[in-house]
Design a protein around this motif. Structure first.
Motif: not given
Length: 339
Positions: A205-212, A215-222, A290-291
């Motif tokens: 329910e929270s995911a659609p409101k997350l800042d893109a 999320l992109s920053g998390l993906r880059e680190v991982l 995250v993906e």
């Protein structure tokens, strides 16, 4: 020198005086440099209120900064309110202009002075000491000792304690004593059970409101976890289990999840005590979550979180067994073991 633990009032006065001193020194330095560099026009009339608004502070440190700059010979008094920018002995006419960042020579930098509150300053260290202690037993938190240890007043300390109560790390007994622990296998299992029931739903329910961009920053680190230290990866873990769920509209659900921190505490304590990097399987689990979030596959992200929690439960059980046989580490004096 820190005030004695038996005098909390002195600790409060000392802390507040220290913060004021830091603010007036910063303001004095900023204004002095601007005057010397001639970024403030000679004759400009400085008033406490407008200058305090520019620096985002109260009038008290501004008043002290003015006084010191006057003693130094960079500001003059005149027949009017405030001070005038002029070296000692120099004759200039008072110039009344709007006071803003540009007129104070601060437009090239953020003029507002951000000084973390006392509770923010000590929160991380306090939380880590509590997290490490509860693995080894049941403790009472001595307020006077904690105030002396951190050089804070009672209000700041209790603000931190209240935040730790909200996270389920600390409780207040019927006799007004603050207590923490013990962390047991049963308590951890119960927290995992609650997280498995609620966290995937909260993420969906929270995911659609997350800042893109977040999320992109998390993906880059991982994608390259080897380049990131343990503390950074633990921060990402907290973001996945907290920040990514935070937009769910049911505040009661989020409150329950915030109180189910035992699984995270065990894992973080284990990593810090052994200076251990994240388990490769854990990194892969977080990467999958995250993906899915980055690609807008929110249901799959929720499923991936559930899979991660199932696997984490087994890993954390093993970590707790290891921690249980270790000798108790040195703990701060404000943590008093309860027999």
């Amino acid at each position: 020198m820190s005030p004695p633990a038996s005098d909390p009032a002195s600790a409060e006065e000392s802390t507040e005086a220290g913060e004021r001193k830091l603010r007036y020194e910063l303001i004095r330095h900023r204004l002095r440099q601007a005057i010397v560099d001639r970024r403030i026009v000679p004759g400009l009339v400085l008033l406490e209120g407008p200058v305090a608004d520019v620096f985002g502070t109260s009038r008290v440190p501004v008043r002290k900064a003015f006084h010191l700059l006057h003693e130094e010979g960079l500001l003059q008094k005149f027949m009017g309110r405030g001070y005038m920018v002029a070296p000692r002995g120099q004759q200039v006419e008072p110039l009344r202009l709007p006071i803003d960042e540009a007129s104070l020579g601060q437009d090239a930098q953020d003029a507002t002075i951000y000084i973390p509150s006392e509770s923010e300053r000590i929160y991380s260290e306090f939380e880590q000491s509590i997290s490490a202690a509860i693995v080894f037993g049941h403790f009472r938190i001595d307020e006077a000792q904690a105030m002396q240890h951190f050089s804070v007043n009672r209000g700041a300390l209790r603000e931190v304690l209240s935040r730790l109560v909200d996270r389920g790390l600390v409780e207040k007994s019927a006799y007004a004593a603050w207590r923490a622990g013990p962390l047991t296998a049963r308590a951890m299992a119960q927290d995992f059970e609650i997280r498995l029931l609620l966290a995937p739903t909260a993420l969906r329910e929270s995911a659609p409101k997350l800042d893109a961009q977040f999320l992109s920053g998390l993906r880059e680190v991982l994608r390259d976890p080897a380049a990131v230290d343990t503390e950074e990866l633990l921060r990402i873990e907290s973001q996945i289990h907290d920040t990514c769920l935070a937009h769910h509209p049911n505040s009661k659900m989020l409150g329950i999840l915030r109180q189910c921190q035992m699984p995270l505490i065990v894992h973080q304590t284990f990593c810090r005590m052994f200076h251990q990097s994240m388990h490769p399987a854990l990194i892969d689990e977080y990467r999958q979550i995250v993906e899915h979030l980055c690609e807008g596959r929110f249901a799959q992200a929720a499923e991936a979180l559930a899979v991660h929690l199932q696997a984490a439960r087994k890993r954390t059980q093993q970590q707790l067994k290891v921690l249980a046989v270790l000798p108790e580490p040195p703990l701060p004096a404000y943590l008093v073991r309860i027999a």
